[in-house]
Motif scaffolding. Structure first.
Motif, PDB file in Angstrom:
ATOM      1  N   ASP A 142     -15.680  13.988  -0.763  1.00  0.00           N
ATOM      2  CA  ASP A 142     -15.066  13.659   0.524  1.00  0.00           C
ATOM      3  C   ASP A 142     -15.474  14.710   1.550  1.00  0.00           C
ATOM      4  OD1 ASP A 142     -13.669  11.391  -0.483  1.00  0.00           O
ATOM      5  OD2 ASP A 142     -12.243  12.771  -1.436  1.00  0.00           O
ATOM      6  N   CYS A 197     -15.723   9.702   0.741  1.00  0.00           N
ATOM      7  CA  CYS A 197     -15.534   9.162   2.083  1.00  0.00           C
ATOM      8  C   CYS A 197     -15.706  10.269   3.106  1.00  0.00           C
ATOM      9  CB  CYS A 197     -14.170   8.503   2.229  1.00  0.00           C
ATOM     10  SG  CYS A 197     -12.775   9.638   2.326  1.00  0.00           S
ATOM     11  N   GLU A 217       0.817  -1.208   0.000  1.00  0.00           N
ATOM     12  CA  GLU A 217       0.000   0.000   0.000  1.00  0.00           C
ATOM     13  C   GLU A 217       0.850   1.257   0.000  1.00  0.00           C
ATOM     14  OE1 GLU A 217      -2.861  -0.799   3.204  1.00  0.00           O
ATOM     15  OE2 GLU A 217      -4.286  -0.553   1.572  1.00  0.00           O
ATOM     16  N   LYS A 234     -19.066   8.202  -4.854  1.00  0.00           N
ATOM     17  CA  LYS A 234     -17.749   7.666  -4.535  1.00  0.00           C
ATOM     18  C   LYS A 234     -16.987   8.713  -3.719  1.00  0.00           C
ATOM     19  CE  LYS A 234     -13.698   5.651  -6.820  1.00  0.00           C
ATOM     20  NZ  LYS A 234     -13.143   5.246  -8.104  1.00  0.00           N
ATOM     21  N   ALA A 242      -3.917   8.913   2.197  1.00  0.00           N
ATOM     22  CA  ALA A 242      -4.302   8.564   0.819  1.00  0.00           C
ATOM     23  C   ALA A 242      -4.626   7.072   0.714  1.00  0.00           C
ATOM     24  CB  ALA A 242      -3.190   8.947  -0.150  1.00  0.00           C
ATOM     25  N   ASN A 243      -3.847   6.248   1.392  1.00  0.00           N
ATOM     26  CA  ASN A 243      -4.143   4.809   1.403  1.00  0.00           C
ATOM     27  C   ASN A 243      -5.533   4.539   1.979  1.00  0.00           C
ATOM     28  OD1 ASN A 243      -1.693   4.046   0.311  1.00  0.00           O
ATOM     29  ND2 ASN A 243      -0.721   3.760   2.305  1.00  0.00           N
ATOM     30  N   ARG A 284      -8.236   5.736  -0.349  1.00  0.00           N
ATOM     31  CA  ARG A 284      -8.365   4.835  -1.504  1.00  0.00           C
ATOM     32  C   ARG A 284      -9.180   3.603  -1.114  1.00  0.00           C
ATOM     33  NH1 ARG A 284      -3.223   3.608  -2.368  1.00  0.00           N
ATOM     34  NH2 ARG A 284      -2.806   5.763  -2.945  1.00  0.00           N
ATOM     35  N   ARG A 285      -8.897   3.102   0.079  1.00  0.00           N
ATOM     36  CA  ARG A 285      -9.653   1.944   0.575  1.00  0.00           C
ATOM     37  C   ARG A 285     -11.140   2.292   0.665  1.00  0.00           C
ATOM     38  NH1 ARG A 285      -6.837   1.411   4.745  1.00  0.00           N
ATOM     39  NH2 ARG A 285      -5.309   0.120   3.717  1.00  0.00           N
ATOM     40  N   HIS A 331     -12.721   4.725  -1.058  1.00  0.00           N
ATOM     41  CA  HIS A 331     -13.270   4.998  -2.391  1.00  0.00           C
ATOM     42  C   HIS A 331     -13.434   3.725  -3.215  1.00  0.00           C
ATOM     43  CE1 HIS A 331     -11.573   9.391  -2.261  1.00  0.00           C
ATOM     44  NE2 HIS A 331     -12.648   9.244  -1.532  1.00  0.00           N
ATOM     45  N   GLU A 332     -12.393   2.894  -3.187  1.00  0.00           N
ATOM     46  CA  GLU A 332     -12.384   1.737  -4.092  1.00  0.00           C
ATOM     47  C   GLU A 332     -13.147   0.548  -3.519  1.00  0.00           C
ATOM     48  OE1 GLU A 332     -11.210   2.200  -7.022  1.00  0.00           O
ATOM     49  OE2 GLU A 332     -10.245   4.142  -6.618  1.00  0.00           O
ATOM     50  N   ILE A 336       1.437   9.805  -4.150  1.00  0.00           N
ATOM     51  CA  ILE A 336       0.575  10.967  -3.893  1.00  0.00           C
ATOM     52  C   ILE A 336       1.408  12.227  -3.656  1.00  0.00           C
ATOM     53  CG2 ILE A 336       0.389  10.659  -1.376  1.00  0.00           C
ATOM     54  CD1 ILE A 336      -2.581  11.434  -3.592  1.00  0.00           C
TER      55      ILE A 336
END
Lengths: 324, 370
Positions: B88, B167, B15, B165, B248-249, B252-253, B255-256, B28
């Motif tokens: 977000d 968070c 990650e 999408k 950012a990790n 991403r978790r 969002h994805e 990032i």
């Protein structure tokens, strides 16, 4: 008009609002697969699926707070509390978050959330499960609270609550869920803050909300049959906002008031009503305002005594005769 | 900065595909333009100068209530908020000035709120602990420890419900990890796979109580997320690059995969719990505070970093600082010159339906003052 139960009326209101507005979502303990602890949400999960009817774990602070947060984004959650007595676990969320966030943000945020469930004594479940916190809620500017007494009112008020853009607490009654009333098939909405005269009368005003209205109606029949007293029964329906005009109008008409209230007497809803009457209709009174509340102790378990602790027909009649 | 001793974060190695010692090379961060890096410096300086100016007027008795200063923690708000996209959202507790400025709220409206003026962001109704800017996806500003954690969950629920999408970044202090509402929120976040990132800003003290005296499992607060099957991580809050890389990790978790994360950020506040905290130098030593200021200050370290990178000169840094000071002074003057709220506004902003003069807002009595 068809006769339907208070439970079915609520169920119909929820279903109609789910269909009407895609943002309406039902969340609570046992509301989906179990069909509702008191079957108010029966069949809704099967009809509307996982997205619209959501089972929550026993986690009131968590899921009520979550609903409040979602409502800030425009979701319109209808949160079930299995009992309003469980609201105390989520009190910070209801009072501080739902109740205050609009004010503290200077009006930038609002919470269109409904929190609903039964709030009543009389089922021998002891003090922890028998609370009627409408007075606590009504003491919090920012929150609204309604207490329907009939199936007709339950449906109309629930639909108004869901459409309202402020947080509304709906307090139902497990002893009324199985009772039936006439409810029209066509759509109707009952505005919050409008009381209803459930029985016209001329001699004394019985002012009540929730199941106490039903008790007051029974007392009124006996007063008419046995004492030649024609009592008017005013159902507040909504505690906050409050239909103060209706209260003052009935007092101006009958000149006597007996307040019937399942709250405990100290700082209960009836204390506010009594203050209003003496402030604004003092000269219309021919006798001191009387109150019939739950007896001022924690809700007792004993089936032999609990019904005596709640407002009774006998106590209402006694108070009326006292000021006749 | 004393490192958190125990734990191995539950994130997977791939990650953060960089040398953990240098998060500047995280994807990032590697893509950052000099202008953006200087922008982070400016944001941090603005937060600090805003708060130092507010402190001056607070000490002159020109504000009411509490003033919980964020000074020392600036890299956390600026680093995390810098990653926010359109969907977000941010929510935090009462130490909220830094997040407010980071999302783009103006110094004027924030300072005026501290002074309780009508021009404040909450029209003088919220005060220091209750800043809001929903138009900037900023949902407060909440006064009760941990009380905002279910709300943050609700923002994530709302996003998922609406199919967006995005968070929710839900900030909290280290003291909040012992509140029940937070644990209920973690369970629900994992159970319902909600895109929320709980960011514990661990400044070591819940008011005057150290971690040692408040938390049973104290090596790492984020590790408790294991109990809910939630991925967690820790970040060094004095390093803006690391804050960004780790956040950012987590985002991403969210969002994805629509999954929650608990991210604990090691940080420190130079002032007391609030300015009214009389024991700020009793429950911790002046030497400890001095050590953080001298060796671990996020702004000084970022400045040095940018100068080492050749992105920023001393003169430019000074100009940015002067501009921030001036901006804060102007904001204070704006607040001083602003009117207090009119008495009739006491009854505004209570009910939406009343304010908007709807039919629902006109039936029945809503207010009971004579």
């Amino acid at each position: 008009m068809p006769l339907i139960t208070y439970r079915k009326a609520l169920n119909d209101a929820l279903a109609e609002e789910i269909i009407r507005d895609e943002n309406v979502v039902i969340i609570g303990e046992e509301v989906a697969q179990y069909n509702g602890a008191y079957k108010v949400t029966e069949g809704l999960w099967q009809r509307f699926g996982d997205k619209r009817v959501v089972d929550a774990p026993i986690s009131e602070a968590g899921f009520i707070g979550m609903g409040i947060g979602a409502s800030m984004l425009g979701v319109r959650p209808v949160m079930e509390l299995m009992f309003w007595s469980f609201a105390y676990v989520a009190w910070d969320q209801i009072i501080n978050n739902a109740g205050q966030v609009r004010y503290m943000s200077g009006g930038l945020i609002n919470c269109p959330i409904v929190i609903r469930g039964p709030a009543n004594g009389g089922t021998n479940v002891g003090a922890t499960h028998s609370h009627t916190p409408e007075n606590f809620i009504a003491n919090t500017p920012g929150l609204k609270v309604v207490c329907p007494a009939t199936a007709y009112d339950a449906k109309g008020l629930m639909k108004a609550a869901i459409r309202d853009n402020d947080p509304v607490c709906v307090m139902e009654n497990t002893l009324l869920y199985g009772e039936s009333w006439e409810v029209p098939e066509e759509e109707y909405v009952i505005p919050l803050g409008v009381a209803d005269i459930k029985r016209e009368g001329t001699d004394v005003s019985l002012i009540a909300h929730g199941r106490a209205v039903i008790t007051a109606l029974k007392a009124a029949e006996i007063l008419a049959a046995e004492h030649d007293i024609n009592a008017e029964v005013l159902d507040l329906r909504s505690i906050r906002p409050l239909d103060e005009e209706a209260i003052l109008n009935t007092v101006r008409k009958t000149h006597r008031a007996v307040l019937v209230d399942e709250n405990k007497p100290f700082c209960g809803v009836s204390a506010q009503i009594a203050a209003t009457i003496q402030e604004k209709a003092f000269d219309d009174l021919d006798a001191p305002v009387q109150r019939v509340c739950s007896l001022d102790a924690p809700a007792i378990y004993s089936p032999a005594l609990e019904n005596l602790q709640l407002p009774t027909v006998a106590r209402i009649i006694e108070k009326v005769l006292h000021i006749r | 900065m004393p490192k958190l001793s125990s734990p191995m974060p539950s994130v997977t190695d791939d990650e953060v595909a960089v040398d953990p010692a240098d998060y500047a090379r995280a994807e990032i961060n590697a893509s950052l333009k000099p202008k953006q890096k200087i922008g982070f410096f400016r944001e941090m300086i603005r937060i600090r100068r805003f708060e130092q100016t507010s402190l001056k007027y607070y000490n002159q008795g020109m504000m009411g209530g509490f003033l919980h200063l964020y000074i020392g923690q600036e890299a956390v708000a600026v680093g995390t908020v810098s990653l926010m996209g359109k969907n977000d959202h941010v929510i935090t507790a009462y130490r909220d000035h830094g997040h407010a400025l980071a999302v783009g709220m103006g110094m004027n409206e924030c300072m005026a709120e501290l002074f309780g003026k009508a021009t404040g962001c909450s029209r003088g109704k919220g005060g220091s602990m209750h800043f809001f800017a929903p138009d900037k996806n900023y949902w407060g500003g909440h006064g009760i420890v941990g009380g905002q954690t279910p709300l943050g969950l609700g923002l994530a629920y709302g996003l998922k419900y609406k199919g967006l999408k995005g968070c929710a970044l839900c900030f909290m202090g280290d003291g909040a990890v012992n509140q029940g509402a937070y644990h209920e929120s973690l369970n629900l976040a994992a159970l319902w796979k909600l895109p929320v990132v709980y960011i514990i800003e661990n400044n070591k003290y819940s008011m005057g109580t150290t971690l040692e005296r408040s938390s049973a499992m104290r090596n790492c607060l984020a590790e408790r997320a294991d109990g809910y099957g939630i991925v967690w991580d820790i970040a060094n809050g004095e390093d803006l690059y690391e804050v960004r890389a780790k956040t950012a990790n987590a985002m991403r978790r969210a969002h994805e995969q629509s999954l929650p994360t608990v991210l604990e950020v090691d940080t420190y506040r130079y002032y007391g719990h609030s300015v009214a905290d009389a024991n700020a130098k009793k429950y911790r030593s002046p030497e400890e505070i001095e050590r953080y200021k001298t060796h671990h200050d996020p702004i000084s370290l970022w400045k040095k970093r940018l100068m080492d990178e050749g992105v920023l000169t001393e003169a430019e840094a000074e100009a940015i600082d002067e501009a921030a000071k001036d901006e804060a002074d102007v904001a204070a003057q704006f607040a001083i010159d602003s009117d207090s709220p009119a008495p009739e506004t006491i009854f505004e902003d209570v009910y939406w339906e009343v304010d908007n003069k709807t039919e629902a807002g006109s039936t029945g009595r809503h207010f009971f003052s004579e």
